[in-house]
Structure formats: C-alpha cells, structure tokens
Design an enzyme around this catalytic site. Structure first.
Site, PDB file in Angstrom:
ATOM      1  N   ASP A   1       0.704  -0.829   0.025  1.00 36.86           N
ATOM      2  CA  ASP A   1       0.333   0.445  -0.018  1.00 36.86           C
ATOM      3  C   ASP A   1       0.588   1.551   0.131  1.00 36.86           C
ATOM      4  OD1 ASP A   1      -2.089  -1.743   0.234  1.00 36.86           O
ATOM      5  OD2 ASP A   1      -2.483  -1.379   2.609  1.00 36.86           O
TER       6      ASP A   1
ATOM      7  N   TYR B   1       6.839  -9.602   7.276  1.00 31.45           N
ATOM      8  CA  TYR B   1       6.586  -8.480   7.046  1.00 31.45           C
ATOM      9  C   TYR B   1       7.078  -8.088   9.171  1.00 31.45           C
ATOM     10  CZ  TYR B   1       3.465  -7.089   3.413  1.00 31.45           C
ATOM     11  OH  TYR B   1       2.619  -7.574   2.115  1.00 31.45           O
TER      12      TYR B   1
END
Length: 265
Positions: free
Chosen positions: A68, A129
C-alpha cells in the site's frame, strides 16, 4: 510449485523469451504502493520504465504482491519476460546500470534467471512483515517507524498475537471490497520484540496476507497493549469476521515487507 527439467534457480535452456526474477528493496514514502495505477506514482511504474530503458524493449513486471501507499520493502521479488539483450549477459553490470536509472529510494539487489513458468506471486510460499514503532522521539526514525504516545504492554500483545496462529479465516482484518477468492491465511509467526532503546518491532509471517491485514492486526494489538481489552479479546475479533470489530489500521510508515520465500531460491 516445483519446476522440473532444470535446476529451478537458473534456467539452463533459453527460449526466445527468458524469464528473470529481480529482487528489490525500497522506501515507499514517495510512492502510492507497488502496483501501477492511473494518476499516481508507484514502484512498479518506476521499475518498468528503468528496465524498458536499459533493455530497449517494453518490460512489464509481475510483483510477489502489492504494498500500500507508504509501505516499505526490505525484500520484494518481481518477474519479467525479455527477449535476449546483451545487458543481461553480465549480472553485476546489469545491476549497476539499472540502479543508475532507478531513484535513490529503490534498489535492485539481485537478478536471477528462472524457469519459464516461475511466478513471483503464485510461487511464494511464505511472506514476512515487520511493523516498527518507537516510544521516544527520534528524527532518524521519522517516516520509517510509528511514534507511540505511551509504552504498551508487550506481554499482553504477545499473548494476543499467539491466538492468531489458532485461526485461518481473517476476514476481520481484510480491507473491504477487495477482489480475493478467500480470506484464509496460515500465520506461522507473530511476535513483538524490543530491538533497541525504545524501539519495538512486530514480526509476522504467513503463507499469504490480505490487503491491509498487518496494519489492522497491529491496530488491534495496540488496543490490547493500551489495556482497552484483554488478550483473549482477539478470539472475539477473529470470530466476528467483521472489520469494524478489529482495531483501526496503524500508519503505513512503520510497515516493511521483510522477506519472501520460494521453494527454488
């Protein structure tokens, strides 16, 4: 997916079009995510332009996933197909040349010849992540970590994070109206760790992630860390399958795609 007939890392037989993986790292602060979109600057757009310029042909990359706006990557793979080019004969020189065309906040780290059916997105078996937060103002962390107003209860957040590994349906953490066929994911690691003076990192790994999933998980864990809920509240959130029950998404600046794993790399 295993690729027969050759060592899966290096393609030994070249067809008219050859397939390559390129490994990247980037600071996402200046970009509207990875994926090309109209009227917005993206990492994929900049990379495709640099590769097309260097290889003197139209190059369209396929990434291992989408990030994003404002999200960073320590490791991201993309694949592309290309007709033979002398620029590919010397890997070190290729990396030097493509990096000279890329801006300072995007770096090409490796070029790997792969089988013609290797796929950067579908062949990835594990993604990891990191979410970075800090509790003391630090100008050198600005844009790459989230400054917290108070120190959260890390033990409570880790107790709640362990619950994530008991479930597979994470509809509650998925951004609405996304075009995915399933909200099932297998989380294998989820843990907060202190990594320095006032710096806190959340590490999470899974076979796949939903859009906005990590930031929503971190937002929910932060509510627990602030004492708004007990760790067991995570059960209620996940079972609800309702995004409005989970916490608010945390800022993108602290999120890094840190590792992507393939069975043949």
């Amino acid at each position: 997916m295993q690729h027969a007939s050759l060592n899966p890392i290096f393609a030994s037989v070249k067809s008219t079009n050859s397939r390559y993986f390129i490994e990247l790292a980037f600071d996402g602060g200046a970009y509207h995510g990875w994926q090309i979109q109209p009227n917005a600057l993206t990492v994929q757009q900049v990379l495709d332009r640099a590769l097309s310029t260097l290889l003197r042909q139209s190059i369209h990359t396929v990434g291992c996933g989408r990030t994003d706006t404002g999200v960073h990557a320590k490791q991201l793979y993309a694949h592309f197909d290309v007709s033979h080019s002398a620029a590919l004969d010397d890997t070190d020189r290729f990396l030097y040349q493509v990096n000279s065309l890329l801006p300072h906040d995007i770096a090409a780290k490796r070029l790997i010849a792969v089988a013609d059916d290797a796929h950067a997105r579908f062949d990835a078996v594990r993604r990891s992540y990191e979410y970075h937060a800090h509790t003391r103002k630090d100008p050198f962390l600005h844009g790459r970590s989230w400054l917290l107003r108070e120190v959260p209860d890390v033990s409570a957040m880790n107790a709640a994070a362990e619950i994530l590994q008991q479930y597979e349906d994470f509809s509650c953490f998925s951004k609405s109206h996304t075009q995915v066929h399933t909200n099932l994911c297998r989380i294998t690691d989820a843990e907060w760790r202190w990594v320095g003076d006032g710096q806190l990192v959340f590490y999470i790994s899974a076979n796949r992630f939903l859009r906005n999933m990590v930031r929503a998980i971190v937002g929910t864990l932060m509510e627990i860390g602030r004492g708004e809920h007990a760790p067991e509240y995570m059960h209620e959130v996940i079972r609800s399958k309702d995004r409005s029950v989970a916490g608010t998404s945390v800022p993108a600046c602290g999120l890094f795609l840190s590792e992507v794993t393939y069975p043949y790399l």
